[in-house]
Design a protein around this motif. Structure first.
Motif, PDB file in Angstrom:
ATOM      1  N   LYS B  65      22.880  37.965 -37.391  1.00  0.00           N
ATOM      2  CA  LYS B  65      23.036  37.630 -38.806  1.00  0.00           C
ATOM      3  C   LYS B  65      22.334  36.318 -39.124  1.00  0.00           C
ATOM      4  CE  LYS B  65      27.206  36.729 -39.858  1.00  0.00           C
ATOM      5  NZ  LYS B  65      28.647  36.960 -40.125  1.00  0.00           N
ATOM      6  N   ALA B  66      22.548  35.314 -38.311  1.00  0.00           N
ATOM      7  CA  ALA B  66      21.920  34.013 -38.562  1.00  0.00           C
ATOM      8  C   ALA B  66      20.402  34.134 -38.529  1.00  0.00           C
ATOM      9  CB  ALA B  66      22.399  32.990 -37.535  1.00  0.00           C
ATOM     10  N   LEU B  67      19.899  34.907 -37.595  1.00  0.00           N
ATOM     11  CA  LEU B  67      18.443  35.059 -37.493  1.00  0.00           C
ATOM     12  C   LEU B  67      17.885  35.784 -38.713  1.00  0.00           C
ATOM     13  CD1 LEU B  67      18.053  35.930 -33.707  1.00  0.00           C
ATOM     14  CD2 LEU B  67      17.174  33.911 -34.886  1.00  0.00           C
ATOM     15  N   VAL B  68      18.503  36.861 -39.114  1.00  0.00           N
ATOM     16  CA  VAL B  68      17.996  37.613 -40.260  1.00  0.00           C
ATOM     17  C   VAL B  68      18.066  36.758 -41.522  1.00  0.00           C
ATOM     18  CG1 VAL B  68      18.418  39.569 -41.775  1.00  0.00           C
ATOM     19  CG2 VAL B  68      18.549  39.876 -39.299  1.00  0.00           C
ATOM     20  N   LEU B  69      19.192  36.096 -41.714  1.00  0.00           N
ATOM     21  CA  LEU B  69      19.357  35.315 -42.935  1.00  0.00           C
ATOM     22  C   LEU B  69      18.454  34.083 -42.973  1.00  0.00           C
ATOM     23  CD1 LEU B  69      23.187  35.522 -43.628  1.00  0.00           C
ATOM     24  CD2 LEU B  69      21.325  36.916 -44.541  1.00  0.00           C
ATOM     25  N   SER B  70      17.929  33.694 -41.825  1.00  0.00           N
ATOM     26  CA  SER B  70      17.015  32.541 -41.825  1.00  0.00           C
ATOM     27  C   SER B  70      15.685  32.924 -42.469  1.00  0.00           C
ATOM     28  CB  SER B  70      16.786  32.064 -40.396  1.00  0.00           C
ATOM     29  OG  SER B  70      15.927  32.952 -39.696  1.00  0.00           O
ATOM     30  N   GLY B  71      15.444  34.219 -42.644  1.00  0.00           N
ATOM     31  CA  GLY B  71      14.214  34.676 -43.281  1.00  0.00           C
ATOM     32  C   GLY B  71      13.059  34.757 -42.301  1.00  0.00           C
ATOM     33  N   ALA B  72      11.942  35.376 -42.761  1.00  0.00           N
ATOM     34  CA  ALA B  72      10.776  35.508 -41.894  1.00  0.00           C
ATOM     35  C   ALA B  72      10.336  34.136 -41.418  1.00  0.00           C
ATOM     36  CB  ALA B  72       9.637  36.197 -42.651  1.00  0.00           C
ATOM     37  N   PRO B  73       9.862  33.988 -40.171  1.00  0.00           N
ATOM     38  CA  PRO B  73       9.646  35.048 -39.181  1.00  0.00           C
ATOM     39  C   PRO B  73      10.853  35.325 -38.302  1.00  0.00           C
ATOM     40  CG  PRO B  73       8.748  33.010 -38.373  1.00  0.00           C
ATOM     41  CD  PRO B  73       9.414  32.698 -39.672  1.00  0.00           C
ATOM     42  N   TYR B  74      12.041  35.062 -38.785  1.00  0.00           N
ATOM     43  CA  TYR B  74      13.272  35.415 -38.044  1.00  0.00           C
ATOM     44  C   TYR B  74      13.336  34.756 -36.675  1.00  0.00           C
ATOM     45  CZ  TYR B  74      12.956  38.788 -41.787  1.00  0.00           C
ATOM     46  OH  TYR B  74      12.828  39.352 -43.026  1.00  0.00           O
ATOM     47  N   ARG B  75      13.106  33.464 -36.687  1.00  0.00           N
ATOM     48  CA  ARG B  75      13.164  32.690 -35.446  1.00  0.00           C
ATOM     49  C   ARG B  75      13.966  31.423 -35.669  1.00  0.00           C
ATOM     50  NH1 ARG B  75       6.823  31.954 -34.471  1.00  0.00           N
ATOM     51  NH2 ARG B  75       6.218  34.149 -34.350  1.00  0.00           N
ATOM     52  N   LEU B  76      14.739  31.041 -34.668  1.00  0.00           N
ATOM     53  CA  LEU B  76      15.455  29.766 -34.694  1.00  0.00           C
ATOM     54  C   LEU B  76      15.578  29.267 -33.258  1.00  0.00           C
ATOM     55  CD1 LEU B  76      18.396  30.551 -37.173  1.00  0.00           C
ATOM     56  CD2 LEU B  76      16.451  29.042 -37.618  1.00  0.00           C
ATOM     57  N   GLY B  77      15.771  27.971 -33.101  1.00  0.00           N
ATOM     58  CA  GLY B  77      16.023  27.419 -31.778  1.00  0.00           C
ATOM     59  C   GLY B  77      17.490  27.547 -31.423  1.00  0.00           C
ATOM     60  N   PRO B  78      17.809  27.453 -30.137  1.00  0.00           N
ATOM     61  CA  PRO B  78      19.209  27.546 -29.695  1.00  0.00           C
ATOM     62  C   PRO B  78      20.094  26.495 -30.360  1.00  0.00           C
ATOM     63  CG  PRO B  78      17.731  27.696 -27.824  1.00  0.00           C
ATOM     64  CD  PRO B  78      16.882  27.342 -29.004  1.00  0.00           C
ATOM     65  N   GLY B  79      19.584  25.293 -30.499  1.00  0.00           N
ATOM     66  CA  GLY B  79      20.393  24.236 -31.106  1.00  0.00           C
ATOM     67  C   GLY B  79      20.707  24.541 -32.556  1.00  0.00           C
ATOM     68  N   GLU B  80      19.700  24.995 -33.284  1.00  0.00           N
ATOM     69  CA  GLU B  80      19.899  25.334 -34.690  1.00  0.00           C
ATOM     70  C   GLU B  80      20.911  26.479 -34.825  1.00  0.00           C
ATOM     71  OE1 GLU B  80      18.840  23.726 -37.189  1.00  0.00           O
ATOM     72  OE2 GLU B  80      19.816  25.109 -38.590  1.00  0.00           O
ATOM     73  N   LEU B  81      20.788  27.478 -33.978  1.00  0.00           N
ATOM     74  CA  LEU B  81      21.738  28.591 -33.990  1.00  0.00           C
ATOM     75  C   LEU B  81      23.153  28.085 -33.714  1.00  0.00           C
ATOM     76  CD1 LEU B  81      19.770  31.413 -32.137  1.00  0.00           C
ATOM     77  CD2 LEU B  81      20.756  31.548 -34.429  1.00  0.00           C
ATOM     78  N   ALA B  82      23.274  27.220 -32.734  1.00  0.00           N
ATOM     79  CA  ALA B  82      24.588  26.697 -32.372  1.00  0.00           C
ATOM     80  C   ALA B  82      25.223  25.979 -33.565  1.00  0.00           C
ATOM     81  CB  ALA B  82      24.474  25.758 -31.179  1.00  0.00           C
ATOM     82  N   ARG B  83      24.412  25.171 -34.277  1.00  0.00           N
ATOM     83  CA  ARG B  83      24.948  24.469 -35.441  1.00  0.00           C
ATOM     84  C   ARG B  83      25.410  25.462 -36.507  1.00  0.00           C
ATOM     85  NH1 ARG B  83      21.288  20.710 -34.099  1.00  0.00           N
ATOM     86  NH2 ARG B  83      19.567  21.757 -35.178  1.00  0.00           N
ATOM     87  N   ARG B  84      24.603  26.468 -36.772  1.00  0.00           N
ATOM     88  CA  ARG B  84      24.960  27.402 -37.831  1.00  0.00           C
ATOM     89  C   ARG B  84      26.184  28.235 -37.481  1.00  0.00           C
ATOM     90  NH1 ARG B  84      19.768  29.362 -41.227  1.00  0.00           N
ATOM     91  NH2 ARG B  84      18.508  27.506 -40.883  1.00  0.00           N
TER      92      ARG B  84
END
Lengths: 181, 181
Positions: B65-84
């Motif tokens: 969910k976090a990746l999709v909602l971040s929008g294209a290109p649907y990428r995030l770092g582990p730290g950013e994911l952890a925060r969200r």
DNA sequence: GCTTCGAAGTTTAGCTCTGAAGTCTTACGA
DNA sequence: TCGTAAGACTTCAGAGCTAAACTTCGAAGC
């Protein structure tokens, strides 16, 4: 587009993202569901801080709450506690171990039926629960202070209606989650 | 007074018990708070069942969910994911391990800045997310079907107002809890 | 250019929960 | 009255989390 320090999207941003990625979604429904979930998380954070300030964990607070709300003589068995809190008997055994060590509850065999065990709140446990309740009630009143009487009434009624619908739809699921009332 | 098979007190019984044990409590406030907490739990049970039906855990669903909602290109770092998601970087490392093994996401070093890691959703992960969203949106619509348009509007507005109040009151607490939007 | 500091992830130790197996007590039928 | 079954709790093994130590890469100062 360097690095944005975005910690967590706002509710509005999140709704917009849903619309972008999944059009079959009613924004109004998503608004309600998202706000509900996020509100609950924030409230749990607040409760966590309050109990921590009293040298209590949320897990312990839940057990004390179940015992107090069960009414005099404030005793329940581990199995009954586990059912009310929505966790397994095994987890309950461990929680009780810790709470006995901290003097919040006592654990004794029921002499009338030696299969059963009786967990009873101690005066210290009851005092802790009262302290936690005082903090919680202040917080809850602050939370709702922007709502007038009519709004509170309506909100309580609507939430109870939703709750009834969910409970009717799921007789008694297998999923288990922590209690947080 | 033999053994009562009481699994969980009803909301009404619980409010009554609060009144009995702690008079300083506004029953209307408690009604709202209890219903809110319990409703959330029941909804999570429902989501759990739906994701399980797709061979997915709720934890994995959150990451997708976090990746999709971040929008294209649907990428995030582990730290950013952890925060969200409201969990520690360590937990994120483990989650990503599992999800990479299941083919839901990929993990690569950022060649432009080799300290960073890029987690990207795979087509399979995106498909799973869509399946889960379809189930969730049906459930959410059913949940709210008793509310008319005006009630939905009001409910969304009130919940958002409460959310804003909680967020203002707690700038950025230390407590961390699972994400459940 | 080397050194030091800071940021991003990972690793490690320990805790709490789940699911399954095990123990002990009571109830029931031959 | 003895054996078997059922129920209540505990024990054990494994999953997933947190907090803290550690590793690695890039940036800033001398």
């Amino acid at each position: 587009m360097a690095d944005t320090p975005d910690a967590e999207p706002s509710i509005e941003e999140q709704i917009a993202a849903y619309q972008r990625e999944f059009q079959d979604l009613d924004p109004q429904v998503e608004q309600i569901v998202s706000a509900l979930g996020r509100l609950n998380r924030r409230m749990n954070v607040a409760y966590n801080r309050q109990t921590a300030a009293l040298d209590l964990t949320n897990a312990e607070w839940e057990v004390l709450k179940a015992l107090v709300l069960s009414g005099a003589p404030y005793r329940l068995g581990p199995g009954e506690l586990a059912r009310r809190l929505g966790l397994t008997p095994a987890a309950m055994t461990h929680r009780i171990d810790r709470m006995v060590a901290e003097g919040l509850v006592t654990r004794d065999r029921d002499e009338a039926n030696r299969v059963r065990v009786i967990v009873e709140i101690t005066p210290e446990g009851r005092e802790k629960w009262l302290d936690a309740m005082r903090l919680a009630s202040v917080f809850e009143e602050e939370l709702l202070q922007d709502l007038d009487g009519g709004e509170r009434n309506k909100l309580g009624e609507v939430l109870t209606r939703l709750l009834r619908r969910v409970e009717d739809a799921q007789p008694d699921a297998e999923g288990r989650l922590a209690d947080l009332d």
